[in-house]
Design a protein around this motif. Structure first.
Motif, PDB file in Angstrom:
ATOM      1  N   TYR A 150     -30.283 -14.538  14.031  1.00 40.12           N
ATOM      2  CA  TYR A 150     -30.628 -14.286  12.627  1.00 40.12           C
ATOM      3  C   TYR A 150     -30.524 -15.558  11.786  1.00 40.12           C
ATOM      4  O   TYR A 150     -31.115 -15.647  10.710  1.00 40.12           O
ATOM      5  N   ARG A 151     -29.807 -16.586  12.287  1.00 42.84           N
ATOM      6  CA  ARG A 151     -29.641 -17.831  11.524  1.00 42.84           C
ATOM      7  C   ARG A 151     -30.791 -18.801  11.739  1.00 42.84           C
ATOM      8  O   ARG A 151     -30.907 -19.795  11.032  1.00 42.84           O
ATOM      9  N   ARG A 152     -31.649 -18.520  12.725  1.00 44.04           N
ATOM     10  CA  ARG A 152     -32.735 -19.431  13.064  1.00 44.04           C
ATOM     11  C   ARG A 152     -33.774 -19.431  11.947  1.00 44.04           C
ATOM     12  O   ARG A 152     -34.288 -18.381  11.562  1.00 44.04           O
ATOM     13  N   PRO A 153     -34.137 -20.609  11.466  1.00 42.12           N
ATOM     14  CA  PRO A 153     -35.175 -20.661  10.422  1.00 42.12           C
ATOM     15  C   PRO A 153     -36.531 -20.237  10.991  1.00 42.12           C
ATOM     16  O   PRO A 153     -36.807 -20.428  12.178  1.00 42.12           O
ATOM     17  N   SER A 154     -37.377 -19.673  10.176  1.00 43.67           N
ATOM     18  CA  SER A 154     -38.683 -19.197  10.630  1.00 43.67           C
ATOM     19  C   SER A 154     -39.570 -20.350  11.100  1.00 43.67           C
ATOM     20  O   SER A 154     -40.442 -20.158  11.934  1.00 43.67           O
ATOM     21  N   ASP A 155     -39.346 -21.548  10.584  1.00 49.30           N
ATOM     22  CA  ASP A 155     -40.153 -22.698  10.989  1.00 49.30           C
ATOM     23  C   ASP A 155     -39.371 -23.653  11.906  1.00 49.30           C
ATOM     24  O   ASP A 155     -39.577 -24.863  11.870  1.00 49.30           O
ATOM     25  N   ALA A 156     -38.507 -23.117  12.761  1.00 49.58           N
ATOM     26  CA  ALA A 156     -37.641 -23.943  13.621  1.00 49.58           C
ATOM     27  C   ALA A 156     -38.445 -24.863  14.535  1.00 49.58           C
ATOM     28  O   ALA A 156     -38.071 -26.001  14.764  1.00 49.58           O
TER      29      ALA A 156
END
Length: 164
Positions: A150-156
Motif C-alpha cells: 500500500y506504500r508503493r507510489p502509483s508511478d514507482a
C-alpha cells in the motif's frame, strides 16, 4: 547350471502372423496400454513363458494369463482395454464449455471463486482439489498473486527509470 523351463500348459493361438503383429505394434505405439499387451503377445509368440513375458513388462503372471485368454478368445479386439463404470461427471461437457467461456472473460480467479461460480451457476458442489483438476484440464494456469504494498507510489516504475 542349465535351467530348463517347464513347457507351457496353455499354448498361445497364433491368430495373425508375426508381420501383422509387428504392423499392429507400430500402428498403436501411442496407445501404451495396447502396445504393452501386444508386446506381451509378441513375447509369447517368441516362445517365452507367460511368467517371463509378464516379468519383462512389469505385470503379474495372473494378468499375463488374463491377456492371453482374451487374445485366444477374441484376438486383437480382446486385448483392447474395456473402460466401464466410474462415477458420471457432475457437469456435462456443455456445462464445462460454458464454465470455460465464463472463466476466460475475467483475468484472475481463485479456486474458491471458481467453486462459488460453479455452485451458483450450475448448482453443483466440488472440492477445491477437484476445481484445481477441472481448471488444469481446461489448460488454465495457476500463479501465486504478488502482494501489493500500500506504500508503493502509483508511478514507482517511472521513478525507478529516472534514477537508473
Amino acid at each position: 547350471m542349465n535351467v530348463m523351463s517347464r513347457p507351457e500348459r496353455i499354448q498361445i493361438n497364433k491368430l495373425m502372423n508375426v508381420e501383422e503383429l509387428n504392423r499392429k505394434i507400430k500402428t498403436v505405439e501411442k496407445d501404451v496400454k495396447i502396445l504393452k499387451r501386444l508386446y506381451f503377445i509378441k513375447f509369447r509368440y517368441d516362445g517365452e513363458s507367460v511368467e517371463k513375458a509378464a516379468k519383462k513388462l512389469g505385470i503379474t503372471k495372473r494378468i499375463g494369463y488374463i491377456w492371453q485368454d482374451r487374445w485366444n478368445d477374441k484376438g486383437y479386439d480382446g486385448i483392447i482395454p474395456r473402460y466401464a463404470g466410474g462415477r458420471p461427471p457432475k457437469l456435462s461437457q456443455q456445462q464445462k464449455n460454458e464454465l470455460e467461456h465464463l472463466l476466460r472473460q475475467k483475468e484472475n480467479w481463485t479456486t474458491k471463486d471458481v467453486k462459488d461460480l460453479i455452485s451458483e451457476k450450475f448448482n453443483v458442489e466440488y472440492t477445491l482439489k477437484q476445481i484445481y483438476i477441472i481448471l488444469r484440464d481446461m489448460g488454465m494456469n495457476f500463479a501465486k498473486p504478488y502482494p501489493h504494498d500500500y506504500r508503493r507510489p502509483s508511478d514507482a516504475e517511472e521513478m525507478l527509470k529516472k534514477t537508473s
